[in-house]
Enzyme design. Sequence first.
Site, mmCIF file in Angstrom:
data_model
loop_
_atom_site.group_PDB
_atom_site.id
_atom_site.type_symbol
_atom_site.label_atom_id
_atom_site.label_comp_id
_atom_site.label_asym_id
_atom_site.label_seq_id
_atom_site.Cartn_x
_atom_site.Cartn_y
_atom_site.Cartn_z
ATOM 1 N N CYS A 65 0.845 -1.234 0.014
ATOM 2 C CA CYS A 65 0.092 -0.123 0.023
ATOM 3 C C CYS A 65 1.047 1.163 0.024
ATOM 4 C CB CYS A 65 -0.966 -0.193 1.130
ATOM 5 S SG CYS A 65 -2.218 1.091 1.247
ATOM 6 N N ALA A 66 0.851 2.108 1.120
ATOM 7 C CA ALA A 66 1.635 3.236 1.175
ATOM 8 C C ALA A 66 3.114 3.087 1.704
ATOM 9 C CB ALA A 66 0.883 4.357 2.158
#
Length: 184
Positions: free
Chosen positions: A102-103
């Site tokens: 994800c991030a």
Amino acid sequence: MPKALILLAQGCEELEAVTVIDLLRRAAIEVVTAGLADGAVTASRGTVLVPDSTLEVEQRQTFDLVVLPGGLPGARHLEEDPRVLALLQRQAAAGRLVAAICAAPKVLAVAGLLDGKRATAYPGSLTVADFPQLTLVADPVVVDGSIVTSRGPGTAMDFALCLIELLMGEGCRRDVESQLVRAP
């Protein structure tokens, strides 16, 4: 038995964290969850997670795999913690697996681990403009040497299964996946 460390920061993405924890444990991989500080971690959607330990304790141990769940502000907390960056750099220098979803792949980029690598991340969280040394792709999961990256909550299961295959082999991955009753 391989040993994995999963770092839990306040505001992490719970679906990613719990999916990876669950699937790795189904594969008989020893999983240790560690918070950046003492106490419970409130994830991005309000789920409260209770880590097994803390980064302060676990940073001195050796792990076959270190995993960073994404989510915001969780990934930002990981990125801003010099202990996390140092742990990732030691892990990669030793040729052991480092994984982020994800991030959180941005944390790997900040640590210098994505230089010259192919990687993926949540759209917009990691850019070639900010990190021109990496090749950014849109694949659900990318393995480049000992670095594994993935896109987000929707790819968490594929990410975890990939990690199982890397640590335990294709047969173990198939065994775990068959019990999940995934759609064909």
